[in-house]
Enzyme design. Structure first.
Site, short mmCIF file in Angstrom:
data_model
loop_
_atom_site.label_atom_id
_atom_site.label_comp_id
_atom_site.label_asym_id
_atom_site.label_seq_id
_atom_site.Cartn_x
_atom_site.Cartn_y
_atom_site.Cartn_z
N GLU A 279 11.96 -2.49 -11.24
CA GLU A 279 12.22 -1.08 -10.96
C GLU A 279 13.09 -0.13 -12.14
OE1 GLU A 279 13.92 -0.98 -7.12
OE2 GLU A 279 13.44 1.08 -6.63
N GLU A 282 10.22 0.57 -14.30
CA GLU A 282 9.30 1.54 -13.87
C GLU A 282 10.06 2.93 -14.13
OE1 GLU A 282 8.14 0.93 -9.91
OE2 GLU A 282 7.13 2.95 -9.74
N CYS A 299 12.87 -0.74 -1.49
CA CYS A 299 13.11 -2.01 -1.01
C CYS A 299 13.32 -1.98 0.55
CB CYS A 299 14.13 -2.66 -1.78
SG CYS A 299 15.37 -1.59 -2.52
N SER A 319 8.82 4.36 -5.86
CA SER A 319 8.51 2.88 -6.70
C SER A 319 7.53 1.86 -6.15
CB SER A 319 9.87 2.18 -6.88
OG SER A 319 9.83 0.86 -7.34
N LYS A 358 12.19 -5.55 8.25
CA LYS A 358 11.68 -6.51 7.42
C LYS A 358 10.33 -7.47 8.18
CE LYS A 358 13.87 -6.02 3.70
NZ LYS A 358 13.12 -5.73 2.39
N GLU A 361 7.44 -5.31 7.60
CA GLU A 361 7.11 -5.35 6.06
C GLU A 361 6.36 -6.65 5.87
OE1 GLU A 361 10.05 -6.09 3.22
OE2 GLU A 361 9.35 -4.50 2.14
N GLU A 366 -0.92 -5.31 2.58
CA GLU A 366 -0.56 -5.23 1.22
C GLU A 366 0.11 -6.68 0.73
OE1 GLU A 366 -0.92 -1.61 3.20
OE2 GLU A 366 1.19 -2.61 3.18
N CYS A 503 22.23 -2.24 3.84
CA CYS A 503 21.87 -3.41 4.91
C CYS A 503 23.12 -4.12 5.41
CB CYS A 503 20.87 -4.39 4.06
SG CYS A 503 20.02 -3.70 3.08
#
Lengths: 574, 153
Positions: A279, A282, A299, A319, A358, A361, A366, A503
């Protein structure tokens, strides 16, 4: 301005404009509440908090009645107790009686109230609810039968998360709470954050469990079952076992996980270190090449789905980095599998997360490459607590153990990912090094720490001034992004965490946390950062080794294939 | 249908949330019911989540979420009709059509709705089908009335 009011014949201080409940709470005088949510406007709908105004013998709701000078309140007169009891009896009249089978058995506010008010007979018999169980979502299960219509989920979803995927439907005895058009959660704008579970007093909302598959995998000799746990788990799990908030029990957790049967134990903070490498690279790339800015972190899967639904035009700003969970999963099934000579297909990879999103996710398409999923099952902090209890492990009586290597070492930058502002701070430390080739003199960015919903900082890197912002709570993200879109604010880099505080306060955390628990968890993470010596991701020796021996450089071919992803506009009912 | 919604929304150029109920009423006037599509469109226009609009719309009896049938049956449940057995009438119609109040039969011929007093107490119990009143209906006469409409198809 303050004045005196009488509560239970004793004078207490009350402040102009506050509610009876506020004044009483300060003095430690307790009355039960149900629909009340701290720090939010009162709704006064459940009437659980009724108290008696002794001057006219009328019952008023403590949560929504402002204090008045000379007020005389009785909190437990016979009329008040009778009234509260009737409210609970009415709530129970159509509520299912299957407490023994309920996910919230022994941790249910309705159960507690029924017990506190000594309800011992079924005085009011109603028709039991019989509404479809909604298991359509990947993360959440909705059981409207158990819903007592307190509306806390509706308010959190709208006011804190800015999503508003559920609301009251119909009227009177037909009322339910659900997504529009009586659809199921999977076609709604639900971002799976799980904050509704955190405020649900009963078992009407819960996470989708992966237990049966997990247990069969743990007993399958052909599978290598590995586990990773998120940075915030080790400072949150203690509360599941009635220990004070904020204790870091990572080494005990490692031992407990091995006792359960996980063969290899990793800390997702290593994945967080990897995320930072990618990151930060990037960010530097985008700044140097004049690409789309601000760059926004990716994230948090709740935030990513939120952006895909509500801000599809800003997807190029996100990102392309996968989250630490997915990066960790990807390197476990590639680099690590290679090192240990294992077939990726025989690895069952579990992640323990403070988060329900999560679970969503991990099953995004993907997140599977060449038929191999990065992560196979996701458990919340709560579910880990259940698993430890199920396997009969006494965590007070267990010798600490370390995580497995390779992929076992983490920097403290990876660890602070668990708190809002942590990703930003960790990224700054590494981006500074990538731009200047030197290390920051002061790692701490005080402005970005703490529980504020929106934080900003300006950083000098050589002759470049970098503007950054950190938001938590998606409603705050909405406000900030709207400012960015209309040109009111300009940033280089924004960190977004869906849950308030990050979190450490995720939708998978302990339900019914004590006051100050989130602060304690946050402090525990920053204490680790203060104590430890490897404070930057790029100084993590195992990360360096991984790049040298396998990945090459950040953003290069292998990294790109394994550690990056893409997003797309979602067609859901907004 | 999309054009209808646009036309309704154009009548409320300020796009204020205060206009939500009049907008929904107008759409129902034109389309006969509130479709998912129209609710979503109104949401976009007023910058309001669909869940909120659906919540408001389902709160009121006046809004329907299924298209009307070719013949729309209104069963009066006002006081006089109630006393003279409108509940039995409703039950009989529901049984006959296989739908509940607020729904439209699968073949699209009939839709059913319960209404408060329609001002024909002298004819109680009364039902109205597309505005035509049928007086003093009984469980027996209902079959005949409905069959008459069916036979027209």
């Amino acid at each position: 301005m303050s004045f005196l009011i009488k509560v239970n014949n004793k004078e207490i201080e009350a402040r102009n404009g506050e509610t009876i409940l506020d004044a009483m709470e300060r003095q430690g005088i307790q009355v039960p509440t149900l629909c009340h949510l701290k720090d939010m406007l009162p709704s006064g709908s459940c009437r659980m908090c009724v108290v008696e105004n002794a001057k006219n013998n009328r019952l008023v709701t403590a949560c929504s009645t402002p204090v008045e000078e000379g007020m005389e309140i009785q909190t437990h007169s016979s009329g008040v107790i009778e009234s509260r009891k009737t409210i609970v009896e009415l709530l129970l009249s159509n509520h299912p009686d299957d407490c023994l089978y309920c996910v919230r058995n022994k941790n249910c506010e309705l159960q507690d109230l029924s017990e506190e008010l000594q309800i011992r007979e079924r005085r009011i018999k109603g028709v039991k609810n019989n509404i479809h169980l909604d298991r359509s979502g990947t993360s959440l299960v909705r059981d409207p039968d158990k819903c007592i219509l307190c509306g806390r989920c509706v308010r959190v979803c709208e006011e804190v998360m800015g999503v508003a995927c559920i609301d009251f439907i119909n009227r009177g005895s037909q009322s339910i709470i659900g997504p529009p058009f009586d659809r199921t959660l999977n076609t709604s704008s639900c971002v799976n954050c799980g904050q509704c579970i955190m405020v649900c007093p009963t078992g009407a909302l819960s996470e989708k469990s992966h237990f049966p598959e997990l247990i069969s995998m743990l007993n399958n000799p052909e599978k290598t079952v590995v586990v990773q746990y998120a940075p915030s788990i080790s400072v949150s799990l203690a509360e599941e076992f009635n220990m004070p908030a904020g204790g870091d029990i990572s080494s005990i957790m490692n031992a407990a996980l091995r006792k359960i049967g996980f063969q290899y134990v990793f800390d997702t903070s290593f994945g967080a270190d990897l995320t930072i490498m990618e990151e930060a690279a990037e960010l530097v790339n985008r700044i140097e090449n004049g690409d789309t800015l601000p760059m926004i972190t990716s994230c948090c899967p709740g935030w990513v789905k939120f952006a895909e639904q509500f801000y599809p035009d800003m997807l190029p700003n996100l990102s392309s980095c996968k989250s630490p969970q997915q990066m960790m999963g990807a390197v476990i099934k590639s680099y690590w599998a290679e090192q240990l000579n294992k077939n990726p297909e025989d690895i069952y990879s579990v992640a323990i997360m403070p988060c329900t999103a999560k679970k969503f996710e991990a099953q995004r398409e993907e997140m599977t490459s060449r038929g191999i999923t990065d992560v196979d099952a996701v458990l919340t902090t709560r579910e880990l607590g259940q698993l430890i209890r199920m396997y009969g492990i006494d965590i007070n009586n267990i010798s600490p153990e370390a995580t497995d290597s390779p992929l076992g070492f983490r920097s403290s930058a990876g660890k602070i990912f668990g708190a809002s502002g942590g990703v930003m701070e960790a990224a700054i430390r590494t981006a500074y090094n990538m731009i200047t080739g030197e290390e920051l003199l002061k790692f701490k960015v005080e402005e970005l720490r703490g529980l504020d919903g929106c934080k900003e900082a300006q950083l000098k890197v050589d002759d470049l001034t970098i503007n950054v912002a950190v938001v938590n709570g998606l409603a705050n993200a909405r406000k900030l992004l709207d400012k960015v879109n209309n040109g009111e604010k300009e940033y280089h880099f924004i960190e977004v965490m869906a849950c308030p505080g990050g979190c450490i306060n995720g939708g998978g955390q302990h339900i019914g946390a004590a006051e100050g628990a989130v602060e304690a968890r946050m402090k525990a993470l920053y204490d680790i950062d203060d104590k430890e010596t490897v404070k930057t991701s790029h100084k993590n020796p195992e990360v360096i080794k991984l790049y040298k021996g396998f990945l090459g450089k950040p953003l290069e071919h292998t990294s790109h294939e394994l550690l990056h992803t893409h997003y797309y506009k979602r067609d859901v009912i907004l | 249908m999309e054009k209808n919604i646009e036309a309704v929304l154009n009548k409320y150029p300020e796009g204020s949330v205060d206009n939500l109920i009049p907008i929904l009423q107008d759409i129902q006037e034109v389309d006969g019911f509130l479709s998912e599509e129209s609710v979503v469109k109104v949401g976009e226009y007023l910058n309001m989540p669909a869940s909120k609009i659906y919540g408001v719309a389902t709160f009121y009896n006046q809004f329907r979420f299924t298209p009307l049938g070719k013949y729309h049956i209104q069963v009066c449940c006002g006081t006089a009709c109630h006393v003279l057995g409108s509940a039995t009438v409703l039950e009989e119609i529901e049984k006959n059509l296989g739908v509940k109040s607020g729904q439209t039969a699968k073949d699209g011929i009939f839709s059913l709705e319960v209404v408060a007093c329609i001002g024909a107490c002298g004819l109680a119990p009364v039902i109205s089908i597309n505005g035509n009143f049928h007086a003093k209906v009984t469980s027996e006469s209902i079959k005949e009335i409905l069959d008459n409409y069916r036979n027209k198809e």
